[in-house]
Structures are given as structure tokens and as C-alpha cells.
Scaffold this motif. Structure first.
Motif: not given
Length: 613
Positions: A449-451, A512-513, A552-556
């Protein structure tokens, strides 16, 4: 002198139009309902410039005589009901007799109609509620209504209309709804001379869905068909695992009337609990048939909302019917291997007591040595490495502001010893003051989130051009929303270009996506735009919302950190501004102090008793 006076019919009609006619799509909705009530088997809808300049609805229904055509211009003139008791037996779409006079009062309105047994038809021209002429005309049996210059007599209303693309999308949406509700009727929709869709009468709902939404839309749908106590629920719903990020494809019809029903909407969402991810919504084309006396369709000026006489029974019936269809689908898919899976699960339960995601086992000797005095997890940050992108890759330490002393709890002062994993995603630590449980997923979300937020704030979002653009098909409303907000999305690393009617090509996405998530991610952002959660008026709110969504999308899509990654995870977490909570406010870790452990195990009283002895 009297202060109260009776409004003229023209003013009264214009006021009524404010409730019934919200936008050009409202005209299409009302007139298509009249065509269906007239028994039409073919309906053609044509519009130009989003409907504000031109709308034409033509059908082959029963038509009207000259006298009935003139009476239809009067308020509350209707052939559907005669007394109040008829409201309990309504089977028609319209019944209040407000649509035609309301539309005619705020536009230039041409009505042409002919009964099958008549040799000629009747033509009425009305301008802003005033009758210009009434004469005979030649036309086939049925009714043709043409509307020009909408809201010219009330120019203030025109200012509230959206863009041409948005208004056109709403017309397409409403026409699709009625085409779905009545597959036995052929529909044609024409926009500025271009035919958007033309579907013949279809024997089944699935055929109509395929005609309108395409063959791909029917691939993940299952049938529902249940009856109980005078209620019947039928239609198509998404298979388990098939979902959307918004409610826009939850289409519900009651007695073939498209409606918004909280009762049925919540029943649908509740039925999918455990079948689709949390925060996602099912796809559904559901039709509820019930006695007209058990539903009130007269609770909203535009007849969008309804009220059931017995909400609880309708909700229960809907949940049971949907659950049955989902259960049968799961049984069909799992049936051949179900017995073997059950045997395997029983065997695993008998021979294993370790967590499913537990890392390598720690022997008693190693565990004792660790607790006795092995070196704790080191929190010295690794050397920073440069990156060519606006957001560091997964696993790289984040460059951010130094963490103040107040942001880092004193109990975390380099004294955490990693013990193992609990419940798959909880890292267990032994500390000088107690034990700590760290939610690895929550920690990753806070870091990402902070990145992303820092990248947005520095306007350093880097996008990667896709080697093969990803095709994306949207419904008409979403397509219009995306077309209107392409520049806004481009500032956040997303570049999409039109590629045909309601089709787009995603050409670039943030670095990142993952490419495989690009289509779903863009669809989710379009849904946020539709709901008004994302706009070009509040940059800070946009960045916060997008950063939360991205985290949320990256971590999942990433695995749980391994044992050797725990030190780096802690370093990155405590370099964030708020390491105590994830972006949604949930705690990243909890600490159980030694005093609480002693209290729970009654250690204090036992030790004092031993001292006395």
C-alpha cells in the motif's frame, strides 16, 4: 386575495415529467413498456446523440383509434386499470397513464398509430404539451412514437444530462433488459443509423443472452428452475467461482418486470457465500413469478423498486432455489473423485497434526536451543538497490521516510525470535515480554500500500507496454464510463484504446500488475468509476483507494513468505508509516504479554503458594 391556485395541466405534466422522465433512457423504458402491453411481437428502438435529439420507438402491437390516441395525452388516462382493486391484479408493465403526457410536455412529440382493422392511421403532433395538429396518416398496424428536442421547454433539465456516450449506454442497458425479459419478442436497437443489435424471437432465455451478450457470456452460466407455494424462480446464474466486481450483472425480474429488489439481491449474494471470493458479486439473470397480489409495484415513480407482501418467504424461497442449483453443479463437477477425496482427507486427519502451510519442522533440541539463547531475528536493513521502475519489485525493501520512535513499539526492539507458523498465515514470535502473532498477509498489504501510494504521490508510476494487448469487453454503460475517463486512468499507469463497439485493448499497465490480472483490474476500476468512488475531482482520495485496491490484488497473487524472508518482511513493515495496521485498519500483529499468559495459566497464584511452602 387567494394565495392558492390550481396549476395548469401543462405545468402539472411538466412536474410529473420530472419524476417519470429522468433522462432519455426513461423515455425508451416507458414507451417499450407500452409496446409490450400492446401485444407487440416486434419492437424497434432508434436514437441519436444519446437520445436528447431524437428517439423513435416503433412496434406492431394493437395500435389505437383516433379517440384513444387523443385520450392518451391526458394525465392518468389508461386502459390497464378501472378501480383501486385492479392494482392487486396487475399483469401489465404500465398502468398509471403518465408516460405519454409527461414526455409530450417536455419535448416535440409525434404519435402515429393504427389499429389492424382501420384503413388509415392517426397522427398527433404535440410541442411542449400543446397540440399542433391531428390528422390521418398511412402506416402499418401498430404504433410509432418519435421524440425530438428533449427538455427544450425546460432547459435546466438538459444541463443535468451526461455525455452522449453515457446517455447512449443507459438506453442500450434498458433496451437489453426488456429484450432479456421478453425473449419471445424480436428487438432491434439502432444508434445514429448503426444497428447495435437485432435479435429475433428466441425460444429460450439462454439463446437471448447469447444474442445480446455474446457466446462467451453463456459459458459459465447454470440454470435455475424451482417452484414452491405459488412462487417460481427461473433463469441463469453464474457457476461457482464465476463473479464480478460489482452488482451490474445481477439482473432481477419480477413478473417479467426489471426491478431493483434488496430482498432478492441480498438473497442472491447470501447464497453465493463460500462459492465466490468475498467482495465479489455473482452474475445472474433471475426471473421470479408470483401472484400480482403478493407484490406492490407502485412504490417508486419510475416503477424501479418493488415491495413484497411477505419479504421473508420470498427471500427464503430464493435462497433455497439458488443453493440447490449451486449444490447440483458442484456435485456434478466433483462427483467422480468425491469418494477418494473424502478417504484422503480422513487419512490426512489421522496421520498429521501439522498446519497445512507450516514450514520445515523444528526438532525439540533446536526449539529448546532457540528459546534458550539462539540469536533472534536480525532487523538490520539490507543494502538498498536501485530500481528502474516507479514501484520496487516484490521482496525489495521500500524507500520511505524513517520511522519515528513512537511508530515502533518498544516491545519490538530487536528481540523477536521466530518460532514457526500458526493457522497457515500467522507467524509466531517469542519476545522478552510475551508472544507475538504476525499476520503475514496484512503486513504485505501494508508494505505494498505504501509503495504504491509513494509512487502515486511522486507521480512516478511506471507502466509496462504489453507485448500482446489484452482485449476487454464491457457492457454499454461501463464502456461509456471507460471512454470518458481514459485520461484519468492513464495517469495511474493504465492505457486502453477503443477496439470496436464496447471493446477495448489494454496496451499498458503498472509494472507491479501481473499481465493475467490486467483485464479484471481494469474492470474493477471501471466499476469504481461507475459508483462514483473514483473521480477526477479528488486526487488524494483516488490515490488512497487505488493503492488499497492494488495492495489487495498484488498480495493475493503472491505466496506466503518463507522462513528466510521473515527478517526482510519485518524490516519493510517497520519502515512504513503505520506498521500497526493494514490499509483497511485491521491489525498487522497482536501481542499477548507475559502477564496475560501468567494470568491465563494461573502461574502467579501457584508460584506464591510454592514460596509460602
Amino acid at each position: 386575495m387567494a394565495r392558492i391556485s390550481i396549476l395548469s395541466d401543462q405545468v402539472a405534466n411538466q412536474i410529473a415529467a420530472g419524476e417519470v422522465i429522468e433522462r432519455p433512457a426513461s423515455i425508451v423504458k416507458e414507451l417499450v413498456e407500452n409496446s409490450l402491453d400492446a401485444g407487440a411481437t416486434s419492437i424497434e428502438v432508434e436514437f441519436k446523440k444519446g437520445g436528447s435529439n431524437y428517439i423513435r420507438i416503433e412496434d406492431n402491437g394493437c395500435g389505437m383509434s383516433k379517440d384513444d390516441a387523443l385520450l392518451s395525452l391526458e394525465r392518468h388516462a389508461t386502459s390497464k386499470i378501472k378501480s383501486a382493486s385492479d392494482l392487486n391484479r396487475l399483469s401489465s408493465m404500465g398502468f398509471r397513464g403518465e408516460a405519454i403526457p409527461s414526455i409530450a410536455s417536455v419535448s416535440r412529440f409525434l404519435l402515429q398509430t393504427r389499429e389492424p382493422e382501420s384503413k388509415s392511421g392517426t397522427e398527433l403532433l404535440i410541442d411542449a404539451g400543446k397540440l399542433i395538429h391531428c390528422r390521418e396518416c398511412g402506416m402499418p398496424p401498430g404504433t410509432r412514437i418519435t421524440v425530438w428536442q428533449l427538455f427544450n421547454s425546460v432547459p435546466v433539465r438538459r444541463k443535468f444530462l451526461k455525455t452522449v456516450a453515457t446517455e447512449s449506454a443507459h438506453i442500450v442497458h434498458h433496451t437489453r433488459l426488456y429484450a432479456l425479459a421478453h425473449p419471445e419478442v424480436s428487438f432491434a436497437l439502432i444508434d445514429d443509423g448503426r444497428t447495435l443489435f437485432q435479435t429475433p424471437a428466441c425460444p429460450k432465455l439462454k439463446d437471448r443472452v447469447m444474442e445480446i451478450f455474446g457466446k462467451a457470456a453463456t459459458g459459465n452460466l447454470i440454470e435455475v428452475n424451482e417452484e414452491e407455494s405459488g412462487l417460481r424462480l427461473s433463469g441463469l446464474i453464474g457457476a461457482p467461482g464465476h463473479s464480478r466486481s460489482s452488482r451490474h450483472e445481477m439482473l432481477i425480474f419480477v413478473n417479467n418486470r426489471p426491478v431493483e429488489s434488496r430482498t432478492l439481491g441480498y438473497a442472491l449474494i447470501e447464497s453465493y457465500y463460500g462459492h465466490i471470493p468475498k467482495g465479489r458479486y455473482p452474475v445472474a439473470f433471475l426471473f421470479l413469478e408470483m401472484p400480482p397480489s403478493q407484490v406492490d409495484v407502485n412504490v417508486h415513480p419510475a416503477k424501479r423498486e418493488i415491495r413484497f407482501r411477505n419479504e421473508a418467504s420470498v427471500r427464503g424461497f430464493a435462497v433455497r432455489s439458488i443453493l440447490k442449483a449451486l449444490k447440483e453443479t458442484v456435485e456434478i463437477a466433483v462427483g467422480p473423485v468425491e469418494l477418494e477425496l473424502r478417504k484422503a482427507n480422513r487419512l490426512v486427519a489421522q496421520i498429521s497434526t501439522q498446519p497445512v502451510h507450516a514450514p520445515k519442522e523444528i526438532s525439540q533440541t533446536e526449539s529448546s536451543r532457540t528459546r534458550a539463547g539462539s540469536s533472534p531475528v536480525t532487523r538490520e536493513s539490507p543494502a538498498r538497490e536501485g530500481t528502474e521502475h516507479g514501484v520496487p519489485p516484490v521482496g525489495a525493501p521500500v524507500e520511505g521516510p524513517p520511522v519515528t520512535e513512537a511508530a515502533t513499539p518498544s516491545s519490538l526492539d530487536r528481540s523477536w525470535q521466530f518460532v514457526g507458523w500458526a493457522q497457515g498465515e500467522l507467524a509466531l514470535f517469542d519476545t522478552e515480554s510475551g508472544i507475538v502473532l504476525l499476520d503475514a498477509r496484512a503486513a504485505q498489504r501494508r508494505i505494498w500500500y505504501e509503495r504504491v501510494l509513494i509512487a502515486y504521490g511522486n507521480q512516478s508510476v511506471q507502466s509496462q507496454t504489453l507485448l500482446l494487448p489484452i482485449p476487454l469487453e464491457l457492457d454499454p454503460v461501463s464502456s461509456a464510463v471507460l471512454s470518458d475517463n481514459m485520461e484519468l486512468l492513464e495517469t495511474y499507469g493504465i492505457i486502453a484504446s477503443p477496439f470496436g463497439r464496447n471493446f477495448f485493448r489494454i496496451e499498458s499497465v503498472p509494472t507491479w500488475l501481473p499481465e493475467g490480472d490486467a483485464g479484471t483490474y481494469v474492470s474493477d476500476l471501471v466499476d469504481l468509476l461507475r459508483r462514483g468512488d473514483l473521480s477526477d475531482k479528488n486526487k488524494n482520495a483516488n490515490e488512497d483507494l487505488l493503492a488499497k485496491h492494488a495492495s489487495r490484488r498484488v498480495v493475493n497473487g503472491t505466496p506466503i513468505p518463507g522462513d528466510d524472508e521473515i527478517p526482510s518482511l519485518l524490516d519493510e513493515l517497520f519502515e512504513t508509516k503505520n506498521p500497526l495496521a493494514d490499509p483497511d485498519g485491521r491489525p498487522t500483529f497482536i501481542e499477548i504479554p507475559r502477564s496475560e499468559l501468567n494470568r491465563r495459566f494461573h502461574r502467579g497464584s501457584v508460584d506464591s503458594h510454592r514460596a509460602e511452602l
